[in-house]
Design an enzyme around this catalytic site. Structure first.
Site, mmCIF file in Angstrom:
data_model
loop_
_atom_site.group_PDB
_atom_site.id
_atom_site.type_symbol
_atom_site.label_atom_id
_atom_site.label_comp_id
_atom_site.label_asym_id
_atom_site.label_seq_id
_atom_site.Cartn_x
_atom_site.Cartn_y
_atom_site.Cartn_z
ATOM 1 N N LYS A 110 0.820 -1.226 0.000
ATOM 2 C CA LYS A 110 0.000 0.000 0.000
ATOM 3 C C LYS A 110 0.843 1.261 0.000
ATOM 4 C CE LYS A 110 -0.024 -2.028 4.231
ATOM 5 N NZ LYS A 110 -0.500 -3.306 4.689
ATOM 6 N N LYS A 209 -3.736 3.678 2.522
ATOM 7 C CA LYS A 209 -4.888 2.986 1.930
ATOM 8 C C LYS A 209 -5.962 3.982 1.511
ATOM 9 C CE LYS A 209 -4.024 -1.147 4.742
ATOM 10 N NZ LYS A 209 -4.298 -1.752 6.086
#
Lengths: 424, 424
Positions: A110, A209
């Protein structure tokens, strides 16, 4: 020896040759699923890891080359590099080299995708490969495929998410009465938290994220560093007690909003109504709520982390590649995170009690035109270390921060007031 | 005049020309989203409807051909037919002809896909077109893309869903004290229910959606007719009252399970724990819980029906087609629905009270080795029309049906006992 798959060969296809970089929990789960389920069109051919000898697993099949020579694996006939090392370096370098060689890449990284996703996608497109990262947000919950393939027809205006399982585990345990330090130790013992928990509890993981979701769902490219996360370590037992009196609990929430092109985004501990979907998520679970202009709210929840759930997302990306499915690449635009949420807040004070405190605080709030919603003071606390709470109607953070700057000069405060957003 | 999209043309692509068949609520929502959001690569060129003159909408753009001649539209240069007429005929014929002509088809037609999906997919593949039906299950909630693209790496063993918004609306209202008939009338007035509500309340709509999910998630092709649905009309106010005493509510639940290749599937009113995720869904909302061998439970929820949410799924399918994304077509196998669930049941009796009733009922259950979990009899009902409830530990339906066949001969019963599955 690389074996062929008759079902695919009859369709003129050969299996995708897969090289896993990083054979930890997720990497070995990926190999395990491929070995057990034998998804059509996938063949594990290489595993790269430092000191790979201690990783070697016979169940992964006799045709796997176990290597600690990244250059050799990058130069091999593997079609796809599965990067599961995490972090910016050296993972980013390996990914760039794989894409430049025309290979495809599947990654759960991520941080790398949040900071360099756009650049890496362009690199992949330029060299004819594909970059997929369904595991980068909410692990085993198919939020990224859901957004790309199932919500591309909507205009997503709001994202609210519980995106970090470690924080959700810690805060749900604290909600049940535990103290931060022993819960963190338990999370570390269970493998939910790193030795240095800063990425998780500081909000950096959730922020990465959120930035990825903002690009895919809201189509805005933001610099993750513009989202300043608030650590969950600011929250204490007294806050859970007051939150409950307000019909709420506290979770780490990542949220973003796009209104007339203006983008707001925050990550931090947040009061959520006990009756809201957010309060459903327990333990390490993740949840994402996307609000579309046309389709309304869509909720995704499930296991956001752990070897197997994350591996499901990785293998699903590989299956999609093997079946010729391509990402739906909706163009995104660069944007600054500079708008503010207009939301209610919870402010908790800890004071050495004396007459006039509430009068002064409410005066400072009134000067910024902030309306009080409730003042809550529970019995049973000592007068010389008295916690109490003021909640306020929706206001801009900037106005609240100005009021708090003035309040912070009060002599009776034993520590700076804690202000948390409330989710409505 | 058909206009070109410069952004696409520079990449050597031209917009997909779209013909909508059926310009009702969903069809006009699709046109509305395309007109307002102008998704890259999509161009509405034709609308087919009977008596199309009353449908004509200037906002859809000047280049749209409004037609009541299906043959002419099928013979036109449209690349994709968006079928939103519903039902098997004549929709199925139009779809077949479009696919045979090498066009692609996007449809929300769950019945057609449940009964003929496999055949139509083969037809599409043979002629080089694509068949997408993301809107066929749970409308605006991206369950189908989530399963195809994000869970293909898992082995889905269980499906539980609230798949029919009309039933969920009716049952949530009944849970709040309303009677069936006026709630159905309200649902019809609001456009949630058809004049003939049989497809919805009889469970046929949910069964079609379950069969589609079973194929995509469990990879089994079943004949929907093998799933015998139970209508929600069997449930009365007294059942909601007893359900609440058991910590439950009642919803129409579609569930399927695959254990060692054996497939079980049911649709009908079911007791669900008030603390389970299923109880979260309110009004016309849908919810799907998929349980994977590796990834555990994944929950999707949101607005499963309505013009706009369903249109979002249709437009998303179109966007995916325009961007060259292909379905991940995992092979499926034919299977019979012949396994049984081993689950707890709720049995409600309505009797003319006399001594010995519970003794006889418990005897009939004991002869089938069915264990009683609880016997609940609330005060306040007349002795000559006394409802009471027996819940039993997990058992096979066949054993329960044998016990009930014996119980049904009892002289004191005013109506056949109502047995409902309980979800744990």
């Amino acid at each position: 020896m690389v074996q062929s798959d008759p079902a695919l060969e009859s369709r003129g296809l050969r299996p995708l040759r897969i090289a896993i970089f990083g054979f930890g929990t997720v990497g070995s789960s990926v190999a395990r699923i491929v070995a057990e389920c034998k998804p059509e069109g996938l063949q594990l051919t290489h595993v790269f890891n430092r000191n790979v000898a201690r990783k070697r697993a016979d169940w992964a099949g006799p045709s796997v080359v176990w290597s600690e020579d990244a250059d050799a694996v990058l130069a091999s006939d593997a079609d796809v590099i599965v990067e599961l090392m995490g972090g910016l370096d050296p993972a980013g370098g390996f990914i760039r080299r794989a894409l430049e060689a025309g290979k495809s890449v599947v990654t759960a990284n991520k941080k790398l995708i949040a900071f360099h996703g756009v650049e890496l996608e362009r690199l992949a497109a330029r060299h004819g490969g594909h970059l997929k990262y369904g595991a980068a947000v909410a692990g085993g919950i198919p939020v990224i495929p859901g957004v790309e393939q199932g919500l591309a027809g909507d205009r997503i205006e709001k994202i609210e998410g519980i995106l970090n399982g470690t924080c959700n585990f810690i805060l749900s345990k604290m909600d049940a009465g535990a103290e931060y330090a022993p819960v963190l130790a338990e999370a570390q013992a269970k493998g939910y938290a790193e030795a240095d928990p800063t990425e998780d509890v500081g909000g950096f993981d959730a922020r990465a994220k959120l930035a990825i979701l903002m690009r895919l769902a809201m189509r805005v490219e933001v610099d993750p560093d513009e989202i300043v996360p608030r650590p969950i370590t600011e929250v204490t037992a007294v806050d859970f007690s007051y939150a409950r009196d307000l019909g709420c609990t506290i979770r780490q929430v990542a949220r973003a909003q796009k209104t007339n092109g203006n983008v707001a985004a925050t990550v931090g501990p947040t009061l959520i109504d006990l009756h809201s979907p957010m309060a459903w998520s327990r333990g390490t679970e993740n949840m994402v709520i996307l609000s579309g202009h046309y389709g309304g709210d869509v909720v995704f929840s499930g296991h956001g982390a752990g070897g197997h759930p994350t591996a499901v997302a990785v293998v699903s990306d590989l299956v999609a590649l093997a079946h010729g499915s391509r990402r739906v690449e909706i163009p995104s635009q660069k944007a600054k995170v500079e708008a503010e949420f207009d939301v209610p807040h919870y402010i908790r004070f800890l004071v050495n009690d004396r007459p006039g405190i509430v009068h002064e605080i409410t005066g400072a709030l009134a000067r910024e035109s902030i309306n009080i919603r409730a003042i809550v003071q529970k019995a049973g606390y000592p007068a010389n270390a008295l916690p109490f709470v003021v909640t306020v109607e929706p206001c801009k953070s900037s106005a609240l921060q100005r009021a708090l700057a003035s309040i912070r000069t009060m002599d009776c405060l034993l520590e700076p007031p804690l202000d948390l957003q409330m989710l409505e």
